[in-house]
Enzyme design. Sequence first.
Site, mmCIF file in Angstrom:
data_model
loop_
_atom_site.group_PDB
_atom_site.id
_atom_site.type_symbol
_atom_site.label_atom_id
_atom_site.label_comp_id
_atom_site.label_asym_id
_atom_site.label_seq_id
_atom_site.Cartn_x
_atom_site.Cartn_y
_atom_site.Cartn_z
ATOM 1 N N SER A 187 0.801 -1.225 0.000
ATOM 2 C CA SER A 187 0.000 0.000 0.000
ATOM 3 C C SER A 187 0.833 1.275 0.000
ATOM 4 C CB SER A 187 -0.936 0.001 1.197
ATOM 5 O OG SER A 187 -0.207 -0.119 2.398
ATOM 6 N N HIS A 215 -5.662 -3.743 -1.407
ATOM 7 C CA HIS A 215 -5.487 -2.716 -2.441
ATOM 8 C C HIS A 215 -5.568 -3.326 -3.835
ATOM 9 C CE1 HIS A 215 -4.615 0.809 0.026
ATOM 10 N NE2 HIS A 215 -4.046 -0.036 0.857
ATOM 11 N N LYS A 246 -12.340 -0.528 1.069
ATOM 12 C CA LYS A 246 -11.592 0.252 0.077
ATOM 13 C C LYS A 246 -12.381 0.263 -1.238
ATOM 14 C CE LYS A 246 -7.288 0.071 2.548
ATOM 15 N NZ LYS A 246 -6.467 -0.944 3.211
HETATM 16 C C1 LIG Z 1 -6.253 -1.266 4.642
HETATM 17 C C2 LIG Z 1 -5.540 -2.544 4.803
HETATM 18 C C3 LIG Z 1 -5.884 -3.449 5.807
HETATM 19 C C4 LIG Z 1 -6.927 -3.122 6.828
HETATM 20 O O1 LIG Z 1 -8.206 -3.098 6.253
HETATM 21 P P1 LIG Z 1 -9.456 -2.737 7.178
HETATM 22 O O2 LIG Z 1 -10.587 -3.461 6.572
HETATM 23 O O3 LIG Z 1 -9.586 -1.252 7.103
HETATM 24 O O4 LIG Z 1 -9.139 -3.196 8.545
HETATM 25 C C5 LIG Z 1 -5.242 -4.666 5.851
HETATM 26 N N1 LIG Z 1 -4.264 -4.987 4.970
HETATM 27 C C6 LIG Z 1 -3.891 -4.117 4.001
HETATM 28 C C7 LIG Z 1 -2.820 -4.513 3.040
HETATM 29 C C8 LIG Z 1 -4.490 -2.870 3.900
HETATM 30 O O5 LIG Z 1 -4.104 -2.022 2.961
#
Ligand SMILES: *Cc1c(COP(=O)(O)O)cnc(C)c1O
Length: 400
Positions: A187, A215, A246
């Site tokens: 990310s 992502h 996301k």
């Molecule tokens: C955003 C993210 C998470 C956490 O996701 P949530 O659903 O907001 O807890 C976990 N792993 C990665 C790689 C992320 O980018």
Amino acid sequence: MSSAEAFYASIRAELDSIREAGLYKRERIIATPQGAVIRTADGREVINLCANNYLGLSSHPKVIEAAHEALRTHGFGLSSVRFICGTQDLHKTLEARLSRFLGTEDTILYGSAFDANGGLFETLLGPDDAVISDELNHASIIDGIRLSKARRYRYKHNDLDDLRAQLQRADAEGARFKLVFSDGVFSMDGTVARLDEIREICDAHGALLGIDECHATGFMGKRGRGTHEARGLFGKIDIITGTLGKALGGASGGFTSGRKEVIDLLRQRSRPYLFSNTVAPAIVGASIAVLDLLEGSTELRDRLERNTAFFRAGIAALGFDIKPGDHPIVPIMVYDAEPAQKLAERLLELGVYVVGFFYPVVPKGQARIRVQMSAVHDEITLQRALDAFAQAGRELGLIR
Ligand SMILES: *Cc1c(COP(=O)(O)O)cnc(C)c1O
């Protein structure tokens, strides 16, 4: 001073040292729904380049309508964990739909992807097993691995020779089962894992492969199924974790997907699933509508791909140092934390909302502006953003 007062004083001293190092993070307050342009609480309209709203679904009318409908038919909340009285027909439908979308046998929902990763390793691996993890994996993977009793091996970021070496070490040290785990997309850099090669290495060593697709789900690959599709591995990943927070609508919720027996054991033993509330019906209903949209057409991920190519070419032409690639995450490297913060502040004045990332979110000396493309942007908006980058970058002496 009492020991409680000494405690609070030490917390304040720590906050002071964070401020002095220029690392103090402030929340910016937004007064509108998510979109290409948002309004901040002080009334400014700004182009938004820092949400994970890759497909523009956070405020999509069909998604909002589906959330309303689920709210009406299934209520606001369930006041329960899944196995007591927190499972509705909607939850089972979404789990089945995610499995089909991802090319797996079964899926289990969590309150977040952080929880999905937090409840994964401890449940599946014991002290005789090994987990082999990319050094830049997300914090939730690191924490999830810490909670497990498995032996831990870390390989250098995307370094396949080191991955092989760590697998050999795990074998030499007598590991029973080996699980290699990587972000599908990293990310902070937008780097895509070399999954096709990683899969071959795993097969050669009899190791399982798991990926975190937070992502990636919804837009990576020609049908948007994820990094595994983009790398020719659809149906060939053992474990996929991901988020609903996301690209898939951006509310909240996460999942783990894989073989039936794995998901079944997670339902029996995974602690964030057993001891934390079920995902709210409105989110579940809306997420089903998201999958309807994405299975019906690739228009949104196609538009995201075009926007990404347009912005990456434009920002590179201005002379900014960007991390190469084709992911909608575009890291614009500034290296030091203070100028990164200054660039973000100046861009906000110029009507472009971006955020500087610096230690501890990225390594020291690697501060950056992380820009994220969305299908809600159009080229006129992105060109305005590029013009603002040009002006702010020149003022701060970052480009000529
Ligand atoms: C955003 C993210 C998470 C956490 O996701 P949530 O659903 O907001 O807890 C976990 N792993 C990665 C790689 C992320 O980018």
